[in-house]
Structures are given as C-alpha cells and as structure tokens.
Design a protein around this motif. Structure first.
Motif, mmCIF file in Angstrom:
data_model
loop_
_atom_site.group_PDB
_atom_site.id
_atom_site.type_symbol
_atom_site.label_atom_id
_atom_site.label_comp_id
_atom_site.label_asym_id
_atom_site.label_seq_id
_atom_site.Cartn_x
_atom_site.Cartn_y
_atom_site.Cartn_z
ATOM 1 N N LEU A 1 -5.596 -0.210 -4.245
ATOM 2 C CA LEU A 1 -4.396 0.288 -4.897
ATOM 3 C C LEU A 1 -4.771 1.286 -5.979
ATOM 4 C CD1 LEU A 1 -2.424 -3.090 -5.265
ATOM 5 C CD2 LEU A 1 -2.155 -1.346 -3.491
ATOM 6 N N ASN A 2 -3.803 2.154 -6.306
ATOM 7 C CA ASN A 2 -3.995 3.158 -7.348
ATOM 8 C C ASN A 2 -5.253 3.991 -7.085
ATOM 9 O OD1 ASN A 2 -3.204 4.478 -9.716
ATOM 10 N ND2 ASN A 2 -4.572 3.233 -10.973
ATOM 11 N N ASP B 1 -6.838 7.596 -5.192
ATOM 12 C CA ASP B 1 -6.469 8.933 -4.734
ATOM 13 C C ASP B 1 -7.564 9.577 -3.883
ATOM 14 O OD1 ASP B 1 -8.399 9.501 -6.608
ATOM 15 O OD2 ASP B 1 -7.185 10.926 -7.760
ATOM 16 N N GLY C 1 2.832 3.669 -1.992
ATOM 17 C CA GLY C 1 2.880 3.974 -3.414
ATOM 18 C C GLY C 1 4.282 4.244 -3.926
ATOM 19 N N CYS D 1 2.228 7.676 -11.752
ATOM 20 C CA CYS D 1 1.180 7.274 -10.820
ATOM 21 C C CYS D 1 0.339 8.473 -10.394
ATOM 22 C CB CYS D 1 1.797 6.582 -9.594
ATOM 23 S SG CYS D 1 0.528 5.949 -8.448
ATOM 24 N N LEU E 1 0.810 -1.216 0.000
ATOM 25 C CA LEU E 1 0.000 0.000 0.000
ATOM 26 C C LEU E 1 0.844 1.268 0.000
ATOM 27 C CD1 LEU E 1 -2.879 -0.954 2.477
ATOM 28 C CD2 LEU E 1 -2.983 -0.816 -0.024
ATOM 29 N N ARG F 1 -1.507 8.524 -7.748
ATOM 30 C CA ARG F 1 -2.690 8.041 -7.035
ATOM 31 C C ARG F 1 -2.218 7.031 -5.987
ATOM 32 N NH1 ARG F 1 -7.603 8.276 -10.060
ATOM 33 N NH2 ARG F 1 -8.154 6.190 -9.358
ATOM 34 N N GLU F 2 -2.045 7.518 -4.733
ATOM 35 C CA GLU F 2 -1.571 6.633 -3.676
ATOM 36 C C GLU F 2 -1.929 7.225 -2.314
ATOM 37 O OE1 GLU F 2 3.022 7.378 -3.028
ATOM 38 O OE2 GLU F 2 2.617 7.148 -5.186
#
Length: 436
Positions: A158-159, A161, A127, A266, A125, A268-269
């Motif tokens: 995951l991924n 935001d 990122g 990415c 988890l 988005r984490e």
C-alpha cells in the motif's frame, strides 16, 4: 560472448524479452528445448527508482522517440521490455478480429488465466484517487469497473508508487518471470545484445548477427523468433531483406486529464486500477496516478507550473484512443506518423467526458497533458508480412510481438501477446519439428 556460448547448440533464438518472446521461450523450454534470448537492454535487477526508469524508457532516439508533431512515443528497452514498466493490465484479445485471420486465441488465453494471477485488484489495493474517480464515473452512469491485472497481490504494498518505475517486490508480473523459468531449464540470456539482422541462405533464416560490447557475433539455430517490439522488429526485418516492414502502423495515442481536490492526500497508488471502455468511440478511460516526478514533467510540458505542488491531491484520468493506421518508420527507427484530425478530436471528446467526471468528483483547476503514445504495433502485420502462424517469407523466421497485430488496437496488449507466444511455441514444437 564467451567461448562456451559461442559453441553452444540452440533449438531456437528469440530476439527480445517482452511478453511475446518470453512466452515462446517459456513454452519451448518446458519441452526441453534450449533457447537463446538476445536482449538489447540491460538486465539489472529491478529497483523501482526514477534513475532506472529513465534509463529504460527516456533515452532520446532509443526508448523515447518523437514524431514531427512532438508527440512522445515511449518504449521500454531492458530485460523484460516494456513489461517492466507497464501497469499489468490483462485485457482479453479482440477474438473476432484474430479469428478473421484464422487465429483462435481462446484456449491460450484460458491457459494464461489458469497459469498467472489474472484478476482485478482487491478493494484495499484500489487507491483513493482511483476509487474517487470510479465512484464519480458510476454516479454519472458510466460502466466504470475494476480492470483485470496480472499481479501477485499478496506481494503488493500500500501507498506505493513504484509500478511505473518497475516493481522491486515481485508483485507485478513481468516477462522476466517466464524467461527466468526458461533459464532454469537450460536456456540462455544475453543482455546488451544489439541484433542487426537475420542471416538467410536459399530463402531460409539460420543465424542472427548481433553486436555486444563492441564486438560482432553470429549465432545459429533452426528457428528464429523476432520479438523486439513494434519499432525494433521491423528494423531488423528490413535489414534482413524484408523491405515492407514498418509501414502503416498504430501507436495508441493518449492524453491525461487532471484535476485537484482538497480532501485526498496520496499520489502513491496502483495505476489503471479501474476504467471504462467506449467501443463505439474507440477509446478507454482509466485512472492514472504517476509518481511525483513524472507528474511534474507532464504538468511542466503544458506550462502548468501552478499545479506542481498539487500532485498528492490530483485525480488523473487517462484517455487512450484506437488510432488509424498510417505513417512509416525511418531507416534508423524515427517515427514518421501524424496524429490525424479524426483521432485528435476523438481524444478531445474523451477529455470532455473525463473533465465531467472530475468536476462531478469535486475537482477544479482541470487541465490536460500534451499528446503521447504507447504500444506501437502493426509494423509486420498478420496477413501482410507474416501468416497465421506468424511466419515471415523466410523459412524458419517468425515474429511474435506488437508488430504482428493486424488492425488498429487501442488496448494494453500483454495478455494477447502472451497468448500469441504460447500459440507460436506450440506450433514450433509440433509443426516445425522441434518436438521429436
């Protein structure tokens, strides 16, 4: 307010639904006590959308306040307060500081850790941006490590935001969860309720006056707890005759350093997955990945329009400082406090360190945001306006939110506020006669 609510009998009224007030409601409800929670904000289901986030935290003059230096101070106004939008960090309280005021929170913190899922994020988890920043910082000798979180990690995606905008999956603990449990035990919640003042007679508080849907109401209870936050609570205290509230406070100023790398895609984490605390300097540094639209707002604010397309390749490091006490709140909640030169230089020293970490990670086009602030508090301090049991000068009136923190802070306060709420709940149940 419906007739049934008007005629109901409550053991306690709690104003505000953030972590402190929610913990009090949770504790009292477990003892079979009926609690009424009054919340100014809306109680809509958490959707995790930009529009809902803006409605909670970006309403000028309400949830979004500006100092005379155009430093933005953000607070969440909704069922659950700022916990809806926070990053679920669970820093231990500064025990020695509280103990100097006669408050030992160790057993309450241990209880919270046994009751809630407090742990660092699992490796999967964390990122790519947070991992890259952590590796670079450790390479430079910083004790940068994963931070404790209050997260049901099996529900995390995951991924994603949505942490900043509110988690719609129930992964991130919020104070709604405590209050929802209290509601299941017979307590009540009224959202959209703007509390104006506490009504007192002969030195004892016994009622709360509030407006809802344009109508004024008054509800009574033998105990009243203000938990409307570092801005909301002191304004209610002033309107209730406690004129000393809202002075010499802190607001945890911060800036964010950002740099672009070419080999990450990415954006988005989970934010604040890992970080470093410099107790001597008085600041913390963590990763802080925002959704694209928030990143664009802060890049545009400092005229870095050339970076708007680089969001998914950006490594962001937040520097949050423990600022000195000062300033005052205006009668309508305006924030009159300057970021003094000492605190500004502290943040800029942190920025230089963050810039070195970013450069070591291969980042370029490095820039920093303008100053902002979170977690306003110290506006009704322990040892000043409340005693060690969080009681005000009025009998039956207590405070349990960031207002009571007695000294400069600089840390995410959630775990501390939950512990204070549990302690106050026990005190009310035993010492104030609610436990029969």
């Amino acid at each position: 307010m419906n007739t049934l609510m008007m005629n109901a009998s409550f053991d306690a009224i709690i104003v505000g639904s953030g972590p402190g007030g929610a913990a009090v409601a949770h504790e009292l409800s477990k003892l079979g006590k009926r609690v009424l929670v009054l919340e100014k904000g809306a109680g809509d289901k958490i959707k995790g959308t930009p529009l809902q986030c803006a409605s909670i935290a970006l309403i000028p003059g309400e949830s979004l306040l500006f100092t005379q230096q155009f430093l933005a101070l953000v607070r969440g106004i909704a069922y659950g307060g700022s916990s809806v939008l926070y990053y679920a960090c669970a820093f231990d309280p500064p025990y020695e500081m509280f103990e100097s005021y006669g408050i030992d929170l160790r057993s309450e913190v241990e209880q919270v850790k046994n009751e809630l899922p407090v742990a660092p994020l699992s490796d999967d988890l964390v990122g790519p941006a947070a991992r890259r920043i952590m590796e670079s910082a450790q390479d430079l000798g910083y004790a940068w490590h994963k931070l404790p979180k209050i997260v049901y990690q099996e529900k995390c995606r995951l991924n994603c935001d949505k942490c900043t905008m509110g988690c719609p999956y129930g992964a991130k603990w919020t104070s709604r969860m405590y209050i929802d449990e209290a509601l299941g035990r017979g307590s009540s919640l009224l959202t959209g309720s703007h509390v104006e003042r506490v009504v007192a007679h002969a030195g004892s508080a016994n009622a709360v006056k509030f407006t809802k849907a344009g109508k004024t109401h008054e509800v009574t209870a033998p105990v009243i707890v203000l938990a409307a936050g570092g801005i909301g609570t002191p304004l209610i205290l002033r309107n209730s005759g406690i004129a000393g509230a809202g002075y010499n406070f802190f607001f945890d100023p911060l800036i964010v350093a950002m740099g672009e790398v070419n080999d990450i895609n990415c954006g988005r984490e989970f934010p604040m997955a890992a970080g470093y605390r410099d107790e001597e300097e008085g600041y913390i540094m963590t990763d802080l990945v925002w959704p694209r639209w928030i990143f664009s707002v802060f890049a545009s604010e400092v005229l870095r329009f050339d970076r708007l397309a680089s969001h998914c390749r950006t490594l962001p490091i937040m520097i949050k400082a423990k600022d000195g006490l000062g300033g005052h709140l205006a009668m309508r909640g305006g924030v009159h406090k300057k970021l003094d030169e000492k605190d500004r230089k502290k943040l800029l020293r942190g920025y230089e360190r963050a810039k070195g970490i970013l450069q070591n990670a291969g980042a370029r086009h490095i820039f920093k945001t303008w100053f902002m602030a979170t977690h306003p508090g110290g506006t009704a301090k322990i040892g000043d306006l409340v005693d060690r049991d969080l009681k005000t000068e009025l009998n039956n009136l207590y405070v349990c939110d960031c207002s009571v923190i007695p000294e400069s802070w600089g840390l995410p306060p959630t775990l501390t506020l939950i512990a204070l709420g549990k302690r106050l709940g026990r005190h009310l149940a035993i010492e104030s006669g609610l436990l029969h």
